[in-house]
Design a protein around this motif. Structure first.
Motif, short mmCIF file in Angstrom:
data_model
loop_
_atom_site.label_atom_id
_atom_site.label_comp_id
_atom_site.label_asym_id
_atom_site.label_seq_id
_atom_site.Cartn_x
_atom_site.Cartn_y
_atom_site.Cartn_z
N GLN A 191 102.07 -29.66 108.47
CA GLN A 191 100.74 -29.05 108.56
C GLN A 191 99.81 -29.93 109.39
O GLN A 191 99.12 -29.47 110.30
N GLN A 192 99.83 -31.24 109.09
CA GLN A 192 98.95 -32.18 109.79
C GLN A 192 99.28 -32.23 111.28
O GLN A 192 98.39 -32.25 112.12
N PHE A 193 100.58 -32.21 111.58
CA PHE A 193 101.03 -32.24 112.98
C PHE A 193 100.46 -31.04 113.74
O PHE A 193 100.00 -31.16 114.88
N LEU A 194 100.48 -29.88 113.09
CA LEU A 194 99.99 -28.67 113.75
C LEU A 194 98.48 -28.69 113.92
O LEU A 194 97.95 -28.15 114.89
N ILE A 212 108.64 -34.10 118.45
CA ILE A 212 109.38 -32.89 118.06
C ILE A 212 109.32 -32.68 116.55
O ILE A 212 109.55 -33.61 115.78
N VAL A 213 108.99 -31.43 116.15
CA VAL A 213 109.09 -31.05 114.73
C VAL A 213 110.36 -30.24 114.57
O VAL A 213 110.60 -29.30 115.32
N VAL A 230 109.22 -35.24 113.22
CA VAL A 230 108.89 -34.75 111.88
C VAL A 230 110.01 -33.80 111.47
O VAL A 230 110.42 -32.95 112.26
N GLN A 231 110.51 -33.98 110.23
CA GLN A 231 111.57 -33.08 109.75
C GLN A 231 111.04 -32.26 108.58
O GLN A 231 110.51 -32.81 107.62
#
Lengths: 325, 325
Positions: free
Chosen positions: B12-15, B111-112, B126-127
């Motif tokens: 969520q934070q990454f987005l 990369i997620v 992020v996985q």
């Protein structure tokens, strides 16, 4: 008219007030009929009541895995030795649907009518009818929830069976949010959903399979692979011992081929008449197509009758489909 | 290792933290790959972020009804004009599954990795991996729930599509209570479940349909109608352009005939070897049957190899099945 909740409570009271019930469903019982019979039996056994489960004929072999399925007496083999004064009819839209089992109802028997058919005519002393329920099993789910009883995998499997079969495997338009919510709860109780789906949803009669095979033998595609069709003659029907209802679903096979936009079944009625059934993969509005030939239907499933010999009907229809594509 | 909830919050934070994302899935995308790509795109559009959806090849025609499906660029037709520094990979068990789209990842791209395959090798920055999720779409359901956004029928249809296709229409063993609960919620949002089931679940390749037809032509039953079988020769495979995977499901047709207890597919390997696949309608334990011939399997689905010509293999197997029945 009383509310569904009132009917649930009235039915609950009926089950608490009496003893020695006869539980019946309709002739040639399907998944929902068998499940509903067993769900009532299971409830009555929890309540410590005496009950007899009965059907005019045998229970389909494929449903023998269900809890006490073997205790639903086949009237032609194990008729009851007496009549009953308290009867519970499940999944029967009208009284005649119980078939010959009515011989075992007392002339003044009190009858509970539990059903989901919109056409239910309201027979019986107590009516528990919910026309927007996907299955009678859905109503029994609600009824059983009225009681303070411990649910197990047996009752969950019975109710799941009714939902699964009456929704065509959660595919028909009656697959409501509530159906899926109930299914979720039943799976939590240990229902083996995959096995039930395999056992219950894939059965065909021999004539159905034979006419499907005959139709597929003659499968044809356009060079572009965007139109596929099969045809069935009156002689095919005779050879396979097939009736019109056995043709259901065949037109989906040509439509389901990868790359096909329109699938067609040509059913020869006689030398000068052909019924064409159209299925679309999405791009083509086959209702509009059918209208060209005086037919109609929905955008993805439609049909028309052409007063032509088969070969001319095929040519004409293909020409029109190609024009649309 | 962090919990699933922590991974959800990290994703969520990454987005929220970045902008201008590339969203990709695996080559030859299936229902879950397409749905998951679109679900991420839908979320990013709600967040007012810039994003590009890309796949190595085209999206299957049958999925074009999905929200913005036409905006998933086919790399071979509409390649991006630049590379991206933030990439979201969905439904890819390893990095190579993204195919040639990796050409558009910056060498140092963040990369997620969002996926449900138990074999996922944990690539990426992020996985978000949940091996017991039925589909990547199920994980996206959870991810989207983290945000305060208004759900509509478009996003519900995308997620339903992923669940429906990866569970084989709510029939595979991954059909968990949670899957059905999510499906219930999505139907409430206006998903047309019946239409999706028809469009997505019934597709076959032409060789699949041809070899099915060929097999059914030779369908045989015992006089009692309790055993049904079909056979396929190497020549049939050549004639139909079929590979072994095209045989999947054929053995169910003989088993599914009303009254049949055991259905068998005899696949001729060469003059002196036949592979027999057994399916039981419930009464016969075909695992035990298969063991007689040195094979094995489950009680309702098993197989064995017989070093015999076809006719002798059929005789021998029928003799043993009849003994059990």
């Amino acid at each position: 008219m009383q509310s569904y909740e009132q009917s649930l409570r009235q039915t609950q009271q009926f089950l608490l007030d009496h003893d020695d019930y006869l539980v019946v469903s309709h002739i040639q019982p399907d998944g929902d009929a068998v499940s509903s019979t067993l769900a009532v039996g299971w409830l009555l056994s929890c309540l410590g009541k005496k009950y007899t489960m009965l059907n005019e004929g045998p229970i389909p072999t494929r449903m023998k895995y269900l809890w006490k399925a073997e205790e639903i007496a086949d009237m032609s083999v194990n008729p009851p030795e007496r009549t009953f004064s308290h009867v519970i009819c499940v999944d029967c839209a009208d009284f005649q649907r119980v078939g010959q089992t009515q011989r075992y109802f007392d002339p003044n028997a009190l009858i509970v009518n539990i059903d989901h058919h919109p056409t239910n005519n309201g027979y019986g002393t107590v009516q528990l009818i919910k026309p927007d329920a996907a299955a009678t099993a859905e109503i029994l789910f609600d009824l059983l929830k009225q009681f303070d009883i411990h649910w197990d995998a047996d009752i969950a499997t019975a109710i799941y069976t009714g939902l699964l079969t009456d929704t065509g495997g959660f595919r028909y338009a009656n697959t409501s949010p509530k159906v899926m919510e109930i299914a979720s709860e039943l799976l939590s109780l240990g229902v083996n959903g995959p096995e039930l789906a395999e056992t219950l949803l894939e059965e065909m009669t021999l004539p159905q399979l034979k006419i499907l095979s005959r139709a597929l033998e003659g499968l044809q595609l356009t060079p572009e692979g965007d139109i596929a069709w099969v045809s069935i003659t009156p002689q095919d029907m005779v050879d396979c011992g097939a009736a019109n209802e056995d043709l259901e679903g065949i037109v989906n096979y040509p439509r389901n081929i990868q790359g096909v936009e329109v699938g067609i079944l040509f059913k020869v009625i006689h030398d000068q008449a052909v019924k064409a059934s159209f299925r679309s993969a999405g791009k083509v509005d086959v209702a509009a197509l059918a209208q060209i030939f005086g037919g109609g239907g929905h955008t993805r499933a439609a049909g028309a009758k052409l007063d032509l010999p088969l070969d001319q009907a095929v040519s004409l229809v293909l020409k029109e489909v190609k024009r649309v594509l």
